[in-house]
Design a protein around this motif. Structure first.
Motif, PDB file in Angstrom:
ATOM      1  N   UNK A 151       0.819  -1.213   0.000  1.00  0.00           N
ATOM      2  CA  UNK A 151       0.000   0.000   0.000  1.00  0.00           C
ATOM      3  C   UNK A 151       0.855   1.267   0.000  1.00  0.00           C
ATOM      4  N   UNK A 152       0.326   2.310  -0.625  1.00  0.00           N
ATOM      5  CA  UNK A 152       0.990   3.624  -0.682  1.00  0.00           C
ATOM      6  C   UNK A 152      -0.032   4.670  -0.248  1.00  0.00           C
ATOM      7  N   UNK A 188       2.460   9.713  -1.222  1.00  0.00           N
ATOM      8  CA  UNK A 188       3.562   8.875  -1.696  1.00  0.00           C
ATOM      9  C   UNK A 188       4.719   8.807  -0.718  1.00  0.00           C
ATOM     10  N   UNK A 189       4.529   9.344   0.494  1.00  0.00           N
ATOM     11  CA  UNK A 189       5.630   9.399   1.449  1.00  0.00           C
ATOM     12  C   UNK A 189       5.561   8.313   2.521  1.00  0.00           C
ATOM     13  N   UNK A 190       4.486   7.556   2.535  1.00  0.00           N
ATOM     14  CA  UNK A 190       4.419   6.409   3.439  1.00  0.00           C
ATOM     15  C   UNK A 190       3.952   5.227   2.616  1.00  0.00           C
ATOM     16  N   UNK A 191       4.573   4.063   2.872  1.00  0.00           N
ATOM     17  CA  UNK A 191       4.215   2.921   2.045  1.00  0.00           C
ATOM     18  C   UNK A 191       4.630   1.634   2.727  1.00  0.00           C
ATOM     19  N   UNK A 192       4.034   0.549   2.293  1.00  0.00           N
ATOM     20  CA  UNK A 192       4.427  -0.766   2.764  1.00  0.00           C
ATOM     21  C   UNK A 192       5.800  -1.119   2.221  1.00  0.00           C
ATOM     22  N   UNK A 228       6.136  -1.718  -1.605  1.00  0.00           N
ATOM     23  CA  UNK A 228       5.484  -0.763  -2.499  1.00  0.00           C
ATOM     24  C   UNK A 228       6.378  -0.413  -3.686  1.00  0.00           C
ATOM     25  N   UNK A 229       7.683  -0.601  -3.529  1.00  0.00           N
ATOM     26  CA  UNK A 229       8.581  -0.229  -4.625  1.00  0.00           C
ATOM     27  C   UNK A 229       8.340  -1.093  -5.864  1.00  0.00           C
ATOM     28  N   UNK A 280       5.481  -1.871  -7.056  1.00  0.00           N
ATOM     29  CA  UNK A 280       4.263  -1.486  -7.771  1.00  0.00           C
ATOM     30  C   UNK A 280       4.279   0.012  -8.041  1.00  0.00           C
ATOM     31  N   UNK A 281       3.429   0.454  -8.986  1.00  0.00           N
ATOM     32  CA  UNK A 281       3.367   1.879  -9.318  1.00  0.00           C
ATOM     33  C   UNK A 281       2.584   2.618  -8.229  1.00  0.00           C
ATOM     34  N   UNK A 282       2.621   3.943  -8.304  1.00  0.00           N
ATOM     35  CA  UNK A 282       1.876   4.757  -7.343  1.00  0.00           C
ATOM     36  C   UNK A 282       0.390   4.425  -7.389  1.00  0.00           C
TER      37      UNK A 282
END
Lengths: 151, 227
Positions: free
Chosen positions: B127-128, B132-136, B139-140, B142-144
């Motif tokens: 998840x993002x 776009x500044x916090x993510x699982x 997340x890298x 997958x796209x935004x």
């Protein structure tokens, strides 16, 4: 009865007309913010790598700076919540214009710092400036955007 | 109630790892909920990894734990479940002895709950958030836009989990009020006061849980180091 119907119809048309003007503004704003999020994520993905791709970093930083500079213009008066189009833009944006302006300037400053850090190709400076930028996003969202940053 | 003279005293029904898994999930769910509401993403991620580990542990424990923890012991087919429901609603049917551990309906809710929790943690890994500044951690990959979709699914699954917890609590209330059976204390201390059928379940040595937990901890750590 007929009159009531006519009034209702006119009212509906009126609301539709008002929101018809507002909807493109809100949708454009949303797509700008999505572009901002996309660039931020792309930037963070590069920082996570052992050797960032500096050309991607530079283009992301430029994109963020360009969007940050334009950001205040995405919020014309009357484009917040409660005007008929679904948005998470809080009324506080227009109630506290000074504070909002300050937050927007802070974002732009940090975006400029980021562009400079990207040009130095120093991974540590880049990570530091990116984090500072993220704080600018987050603190503004907490004050001026409804709900948590996840939805 | 069909049981003849209940064996005096208490009978142990839930082993320690099962109880610990249950209450750890309860607390971690609370932590995840609060940290998501208040945007404390660092802690949300850590608690989420904990949920993933505990769910994996509980799934594995369902194959090698004590009798009442094993899926093979409590998961029943549709016919047995229907029989149980009919009996529960007061229809006289053939009198199968009440299971010592989870009943067939509880078994269903466990399967659904574990599946939802596993889905939830997996969605969270990708998840993002909006800026776009916090993510699982993954997340890298997958796209935004995809990451945002994961986040929305994560939110939807959360609603399903809340509903499932509601059902779970309602069932506890039903057993308390309609059948005068307290389900919560046994899940705390592990004992039920009487054995309806005189059956005493078997348990496994504690080091098996320790061994399994270590393995799962290493697995989760390894998984997260891939990011």
């Amino acid at each position: 009865m007929l009159l009531l119907g006519a009034v209702l119809a006119l009212g509906t048309v009126g609301i539709a007309w008002a929101t018809a003007g507002l909807a493109p503004i809100v949708h454009a704003r949303q797509s700008h913010f999505k572009a901002l999020g996309r660039a931020a994520k792309s930037l963070r993905d590069q920082i996570g790598r052992s050797e960032p791709d500096w050309s991607i970093v530079a283009s992301d930083a430029r994109e963020i700076e360009r969007l940050a500079a334009a950001l205040p213009s995405w919020f014309p008066e009357g484009s917040g919540r409660g005007h008929g189009v679904k948005t998470r833009a809080r009324a506080a944006i227009w109630a506290k214009p000074q504070e909002f302006g300050q937050a927007a300037r802070r974002l732009l400053n940090r975006a400029q710092d980021l562009t400079r850090a990207a040009a130095t190709r120093d991974p540590r400076a880049l990570a530091l400036r990116t984090r500072a930028l993220g704080q600018a996003c987050g603190s503004c969202h907490r004050r001026f955007r409804a709900r948590s940053s996840w939805w | 109630m069909t049981a003849e003279a209940p064996t005096n005293g208490r009978v142990r029904v839930w082993d320690f790892p099962t109880r610990l898994s249950h209450w750890t999930l309860v607390s971690l769910f609370g932590v995840c909920w609060w940290t998501a509401k208040s945007d404390h993403m660092r802690w949300h991620r850590i608690a989420g990894y904990g949920v993933l580990g505990v769910v994996l542990f509980r799934l594995a424990w369902g194959f090698c734990g004590g009798q009442t923890a094993r899926f093979g012991d409590f998961v029943r087919g549709p016919a047995a479940t229907c029989r149980y429901v009919r009996k529960l609603l007061g229809h006289r049917g053939e009198d199968a002895p009440a299971p010592i551990g989870h009943n067939p309906l509880g078994a269903l809710s466990i399967l659904v709950m574990l599946a939802l929790l596993l889905t939830q943690t997996t969605l969270g890994l990708f998840a993002v958030n909006v800026d776009g500044f916090a993510s699982g951690p993954f997340a890298r990959w997958v796209s935004f836009g995809t990451g945002r979709r994961f986040a929305h699914l994560h939110a939807a699954t959360f609603q399903l989990l809340l509903a499932m917890i509601g059902v779970h609590l309602a069932a506890i209330g039903f057993y308390r009020l309609a059948r005068n059976e307290s389900l919560v204390p046994p899940m705390i201390h592990g004992f039920k006061s009487r054995a309806p059928s005189g059956v005493v379940p078997y348990f496994v040595p504690w080091w098996r849980a320790l061994f399994l937990a270590t393995g799962i901890f290493l697995f989760v750590a390894l998984l997260l180091s891939m990011r």
